[in-house]
Design a protein around this motif. Structure first.
Motif, PDB file in Angstrom:
ATOM      1  N   SER A 119       0.962  -1.101   0.048  1.00  0.00           N
ATOM      2  CA  SER A 119      -0.079   0.121   0.103  1.00  0.00           C
ATOM      3  C   SER A 119       0.774   1.063  -0.019  1.00  0.00           C
ATOM      4  O   SER A 119       1.939   1.242   0.531  1.00  0.00           O
ATOM      5  CB  SER A 119      -0.883  -0.192   1.194  1.00  0.00           C
ATOM      6  N   THR A 120       0.365   2.354  -0.506  1.00  0.00           N
ATOM      7  CA  THR A 120       1.149   3.538  -0.740  1.00  0.00           C
ATOM      8  C   THR A 120       0.962   4.566   0.442  1.00  0.00           C
ATOM      9  O   THR A 120      -0.054   4.130   1.419  1.00  0.00           O
ATOM     10  CB  THR A 120       0.674   4.329  -2.039  1.00  0.00           C
ATOM     11  N   PRO A 121       1.624   5.374   0.906  1.00  0.00           N
ATOM     12  CA  PRO A 121       1.517   6.321   1.873  1.00  0.00           C
ATOM     13  C   PRO A 121       0.352   6.948   1.870  1.00  0.00           C
ATOM     14  O   PRO A 121      -0.340   7.016   3.057  1.00  0.00           O
ATOM     15  CB  PRO A 121       2.607   7.320   1.749  1.00  0.00           C
ATOM     16  N   ALA A 122      -0.372   7.266   0.741  1.00  0.00           N
ATOM     17  CA  ALA A 122      -1.743   8.020   0.602  1.00  0.00           C
ATOM     18  C   ALA A 122      -2.468   7.036   1.048  1.00  0.00           C
ATOM     19  O   ALA A 122      -3.959   7.428   1.309  1.00  0.00           O
ATOM     20  CB  ALA A 122      -1.911   8.477  -0.806  1.00  0.00           C
ATOM     21  N   GLU A 123      -2.621   5.841   0.393  1.00  0.00           N
ATOM     22  CA  GLU A 123      -3.527   4.590   0.950  1.00  0.00           C
ATOM     23  C   GLU A 123      -3.623   4.452   2.775  1.00  0.00           C
ATOM     24  O   GLU A 123      -4.692   4.311   2.972  1.00  0.00           O
ATOM     25  CB  GLU A 123      -3.189   3.547  -0.027  1.00  0.00           C
ATOM     26  N   ARG A 124      -2.295   4.298   3.267  1.00  0.00           N
ATOM     27  CA  ARG A 124      -2.614   4.032   4.509  1.00  0.00           C
ATOM     28  C   ARG A 124      -2.950   5.386   5.246  1.00  0.00           C
ATOM     29  O   ARG A 124      -3.564   5.355   6.153  1.00  0.00           O
ATOM     30  CB  ARG A 124      -0.981   3.890   5.017  1.00  0.00           C
ATOM     31  N   ALA A 125      -2.554   6.660   4.703  1.00  0.00           N
ATOM     32  CA  ALA A 125      -3.267   7.971   5.248  1.00  0.00           C
ATOM     33  C   ALA A 125      -4.719   7.718   5.220  1.00  0.00           C
ATOM     34  O   ALA A 125      -5.433   8.469   6.218  1.00  0.00           O
ATOM     35  CB  ALA A 125      -2.567   9.121   4.464  1.00  0.00           C
ATOM     36  N   ALA A 126      -5.281   7.289   4.114  1.00  0.00           N
ATOM     37  CA  ALA A 126      -6.675   7.278   3.875  1.00  0.00           C
ATOM     38  C   ALA A 126      -7.214   6.227   5.126  1.00  0.00           C
ATOM     39  O   ALA A 126      -8.413   6.745   5.333  1.00  0.00           O
ATOM     40  CB  ALA A 126      -7.098   6.639   2.550  1.00  0.00           C
TER      41      ALA A 126
END
Length: 242
Positions: A116-123
């Motif tokens: 998962s990308t940082p953006a996906e984890r942030a979401a």
């Protein structure tokens, strides 16, 4: 419409809006200055207003400069993230099931897909923050609406870059910043009351703050915690002067 102008020693973002009074705000972490002004106000009046607030502005810029500076986050294991004013170590776990966050005594356990990308984890983390706020807000409204004597017809949570909350007086709708999930619980309560009081008084004038004193006498300590409690990351909100 907005533009950045140099006023004395200050670079100031000037935003013209359909308002009656001027308002200057200083934002963390770098002390960015923004002044909201009526649509047809002369430039000279704006300059005089900002210069009259220069000492106030510089005081808050210095305070922000003394705070721990925000760090770039990539939502990796070992980072520090905040919930209700308390720091937690983030632990990221790979999962093939539903992405989620589980709070433990010392950790925020974030379960996300492998790769998962940082953006996906942030979401994932932001969805968890949003859910926690939506659990807490109804009880606060149930308690405070009778105290304030004003009822919000609708409310919501959204990401805000420059406000902790907003109030649409005509629709009687309040919005609360997602970033409040990271702040001490009293901060959320203060912002809820603040926005409800706007249903009585639109402006931040003597009447508004008098109503705040009447309904929530300790509001100042919550506002101070909102402005000074660190999250280690840049968040919404700022210091305002009307």
């Amino acid at each position: 419409m907005s533009k950045t102008v140099q006023i004395g020693e200050l670079a100031v973002e000037v935003v013209r809006k359909a308002i009656r009074t001027m308002r200057v705000t200083v934002y963390p972490p770098a002390g960015r200055v923004r002044v909201a002004v009526p649509l047809r106000l002369p430039e000279e009046t704006i300059h005089q207003f900002v210069l009259s607030r220069q000492a106030w502005i510089q005081k808050h810029q210095a305070r922000f400069a003394a705070l721990p500076q925000p760090v770039a986050v990539t939502y990796q294991t070992g980072e520090t993230h905040y919930y209700q004013g308390r720091p937690y170590e983030l632990r990221v776990h790979a999962t093939t099931s539903r992405a989620r966050v589980v709070l433990s005594e010392e950790h925020l356990n974030l379960y996300a897909a492998t790769g998962s990308t940082p953006a996906e984890r942030a979401a994932v983390l932001n969805a968890w923050y949003r859910a926690r706020l939506k659990e807490q807000i109804p009880a606060l409204l149930t308690y405070w609406e009778p105290v304030v004597g004003a009822r919000a017809e609708d409310w919501g949570v959204k990401q805000m870059k420059t406000r902790w909350g907003t109030c649409n007086i005509r629709a009687r709708r309040i919005w609360l910043s997602l970033e409040l999930a990271k702040k001490p619980a009293g901060c959320l309560e203060y912002v809820v009351v603040h926005e409800l009081v706007h249903l009585h008084e639109r402006l931040h004038n003597a009447r508004f703050w008098g109503l705040m004193d009447q309904f929530m006498p300790d509001w100042r300590q919550h506002k101070a915690a909102l402005q000074t409690n660190p999250t280690g990351q840049e968040s919404g909100g700022g210091d305002d002067a009307d």
